[in-house]
Each structure stands twice: as C-alpha cells, then as structure tokens.
Design a protein around this motif. Structure first.
Motif, PDB file in Angstrom:
ATOM      1  N   HIS A 194      57.357  14.979  27.229  1.00 12.28           N
ATOM      2  CA  HIS A 194      57.875  16.345  27.082  1.00 12.28           C
ATOM      3  C   HIS A 194      57.274  17.004  25.839  1.00 12.28           C
ATOM      4  CE1 HIS A 194      60.748  19.586  26.208  1.00 12.28           C
ATOM      5  NE2 HIS A 194      61.027  19.562  27.505  1.00 12.28           N
ATOM      6  N   ARG A 195      57.156  16.236  24.769  1.00 13.97           N
ATOM      7  CA  ARG A 195      56.611  16.770  23.514  1.00 13.97           C
ATOM      8  C   ARG A 195      55.145  17.169  23.672  1.00 13.97           C
ATOM      9  NH1 ARG A 195      57.111  12.746  18.617  1.00 13.97           N
ATOM     10  NH2 ARG A 195      59.274  12.892  19.323  1.00 13.97           N
ATOM     11  N   HIS A 196      54.425  16.425  24.507  1.00 17.18           N
ATOM     12  CA  HIS A 196      52.989  16.674  24.668  1.00 17.18           C
ATOM     13  C   HIS A 196      52.661  17.275  26.036  1.00 17.18           C
ATOM     14  CE1 HIS A 196      51.898  14.595  20.944  1.00 17.18           C
ATOM     15  NE2 HIS A 196      52.740  13.630  21.280  1.00 17.18           N
ATOM     16  N   VAL A 197      53.630  17.921  26.650  1.00 13.27           N
ATOM     17  CA  VAL A 197      53.436  18.392  28.024  1.00 13.27           C
ATOM     18  C   VAL A 197      52.301  19.414  28.135  1.00 13.27           C
ATOM     19  CG1 VAL A 197      55.093  20.306  27.927  1.00 13.27           C
ATOM     20  CG2 VAL A 197      54.704  19.075  30.103  1.00 13.27           C
ATOM     21  N   ASP A 198      52.012  20.132  27.052  1.00 14.20           N
ATOM     22  CA  ASP A 198      50.929  21.115  27.112  1.00 14.20           C
ATOM     23  C   ASP A 198      49.551  20.466  27.173  1.00 14.20           C
ATOM     24  OD1 ASP A 198      52.609  23.291  27.155  1.00 14.20           O
ATOM     25  OD2 ASP A 198      52.646  23.515  24.977  1.00 14.20           O
ATOM     26  N   ILE A 208      55.156  18.875  36.310  1.00 13.26           N
ATOM     27  CA  ILE A 208      55.694  17.937  35.319  1.00 13.26           C
ATOM     28  C   ILE A 208      56.727  18.635  34.446  1.00 13.26           C
ATOM     29  CG2 ILE A 208      55.124  16.488  33.332  1.00 13.26           C
ATOM     30  CD1 ILE A 208      54.115  15.320  35.937  1.00 13.26           C
ATOM     31  N   LYS A 209      56.422  19.854  34.020  1.00 13.59           N
ATOM     32  CA  LYS A 209      57.363  20.611  33.186  1.00 13.59           C
ATOM     33  C   LYS A 209      58.684  20.825  33.916  1.00 13.59           C
ATOM     34  CE  LYS A 209      54.570  23.407  30.000  1.00 13.59           C
ATOM     35  NZ  LYS A 209      54.170  24.789  29.630  1.00 13.59           N
ATOM     36  N   GLN A 210      58.587  21.226  35.175  1.00 16.35           N
ATOM     37  CA  GLN A 210      59.792  21.493  35.957  1.00 16.35           C
ATOM     38  C   GLN A 210      60.639  20.231  36.097  1.00 16.35           C
ATOM     39  OE1 GLN A 210      59.044  22.943  39.910  1.00 16.35           O
ATOM     40  NE2 GLN A 210      61.188  23.458  40.296  1.00 16.35           N
ATOM     41  N   HIS A 211      59.985  19.133  36.380  1.00 19.24           N
ATOM     42  CA  HIS A 211      60.705  17.868  36.540  1.00 19.24           C
ATOM     43  C   HIS A 211      61.401  17.479  35.235  1.00 19.24           C
ATOM     44  CE1 HIS A 211      61.130  14.008  38.886  1.00 19.24           C
ATOM     45  NE2 HIS A 211      61.527  13.644  37.683  1.00 19.24           N
ATOM     46  N   LEU A 212      60.696  17.630  34.122  1.00 13.33           N
ATOM     47  CA  LEU A 212      61.282  17.269  32.832  1.00 13.33           C
ATOM     48  C   LEU A 212      62.457  18.181  32.484  1.00 13.33           C
ATOM     49  CD1 LEU A 212      58.013  16.585  30.789  1.00 13.33           C
ATOM     50  CD2 LEU A 212      59.740  14.890  31.417  1.00 13.33           C
ATOM     51  N   GLN A 214      64.427  19.706  34.657  1.00 13.95           N
ATOM     52  CA  GLN A 214      65.541  19.324  35.532  1.00 13.95           C
ATOM     53  C   GLN A 214      66.199  18.042  35.035  1.00 13.95           C
ATOM     54  OE1 GLN A 214      63.627  19.096  39.355  1.00 13.95           O
ATOM     55  NE2 GLN A 214      63.889  21.288  39.782  1.00 13.95           N
ATOM     56  N   GLU A 215      65.378  17.127  34.591  1.00 13.05           N
ATOM     57  CA  GLU A 215      65.907  15.868  34.068  1.00 13.05           C
ATOM     58  C   GLU A 215      66.749  16.122  32.828  1.00 13.05           C
ATOM     59  OE1 GLU A 215      63.472  12.668  31.940  1.00 13.05           O
ATOM     60  OE2 GLU A 215      63.646  11.851  33.960  1.00 13.05           O
TER      61      GLU A 215
END
Length: 219
Positions: A194-198, A208-212, A214-215
């Motif tokens: 999440h910290r390095h999602v960019d 990936i962003k959406q999943h994180l 939602q989680e």
C-alpha cells in the motif's frame, strides 16, 4: 646479528592461542605486526581498542574493517575526515545502524557501494542510497521479478524481509509480483505494498489500489 622471522611473528599475531599481552607486545614491535593484530578476528576487543590511535593508517584501516572492533570505536571512525577509514567502516557488519545511516549521507560512490554490500545495513538506509545506486535498484527489481506469478520459474520461497526489501528498493513493482503480493498472508507485506502502490505497474495499479482500499475498509 639476529634475524627476525617476520613470517613467524605475523602468524603468531593471528593465532588463536596468542595471549592479549603478547598481541600488545607484537603490536608495539612493528607496524606490520600491529596491522596483523588489528585485522585478526580473534583479537580481544580491548586489545583492538588500544590500537585506535596508532599512527599507521593501515593499522587503523584494519581496525575499521574488523567486525570484532568495539562499536564505540567504529562510531569514532565514522567521524573521521579520512575517506579510506569511512569506506572501511561502511562495509563493517558491526558498525552501529545509526552510524551507517550517517554514512549514507555521503555521496562517495565507494561508501555507497560498501553500504549496499554490507549485510547489516538496515532497510531504511538502503532506501536512502537506492536512488544513487543502480545495483540496489536492480537487486530490488530482481527479487520482485523472481516472485511474480508470470515468472518463467517463480521463486515462491522469498521471505517477508526479502519482499519488503524488493518493494522498497525497486522503482517498479511488476504486475505479476503485485498480484502475488496482494495475496500474501502477511499483513505487513500488504501494508508495504500500500505504501509503495504508486510503483505498481500501470496495467494493474488501479486494480491493486481498489483491492487494498476495500481491504482497509473491512479491517
């Protein structure tokens, strides 16, 4: 005239059973012997400490490279203006993490290289020097590529520290690696992702962003 057997004396300086007193005696006999005492990893730390002010730079360099050298002495070497000493301390696995972080501020390529290869260098310090070290960036990417679900022979045995290191150092998290990281059982892995999602490859970044997100909403 008595001939000095330097080879035998150097061997004695390195021997496991040589007493601390004898090591000091040898060290005071000649700089070459002091260097042998300083570099021997079986020399007691208190003996090493007595050589800290030795006038011969080679002796101090041997101390700076010796993992048995007391951390307080290594920290003192970190404050030196001598570049050779700084390079040696940067590669010493016993150098305190706080001092390694200080050394990371140096732009000297040799210091950076020593920090990069030092197995004791903390991840946050590696992260500082990664933008200036192509080798570290490549190393991080290699970890992630080998872990990806689209790798020709995926390495499933990467440890959590390995994967965290890969995400921190690499400038890109490949799509295949991102998908597997998202399913990793360790909450820490997903936090770092999440910290390095960019950094995640654009082809899957939104997913990936959406999943994180939602989680996070359900945690």
């Amino acid at each position: 005239m008595t001939t000095v057997d330097w080879t035998a004396l150097k061997r004695e300086a390195r021997r496991q059973d040589t007493s601390p007193e004898r090591r000091l005696e040898l060290a005071h006999f000649a700089p070459d012997l002091a260097r042998e005492v300083a570099r021997a990893q079986n020399t007691p730390p208190d003996v090493l400490a007595t050589l800290a002010q030795h006038p011969d730079l080679r002796v101090r360099l041997a101390l700076a490279s010796n993992p048995r050298t007391p951390p307080t002495l290594l920290a003192a070497f970190c404050r030196s203006s001598d570049m050779e000493l700084l390079v040696a301390v940067a590669g010493n696995k016993s150098t305190p993490p706080s001092q390694l972080e200080t050394l990371a501020q140096h732009r000297n390529a040799r210091i950076q290289g020593q920090l990069a290869s030092n197995l004791s260098t903390p991840l946050d310090v590696l992260t500082i020097i990664a933008p200036r070290s192509g080798n570290l960036t490549i190393q991080g990417l290699k970890i992630l590529v080998e872990y990806g679900d689209n790798a020709s022979c995926a390495n499933l045995d990467k440890t959590v520290p390995d994967l965290i290191k890969g995400m921190a150092l690499s400038e890109l998290i490949p799509a295949g690696a991102a998908r597997r990281l998202l399913d990793h059982p360790s909450p820490e892995i997903r936090q770092i992702l999440h910290r390095h999602v960019d950094k995640v490859a654009t082809s899957v970044r939104a997913q990936i962003k959406q999943h994180l997100m939602q989680e996070g909403a359900h945690s």
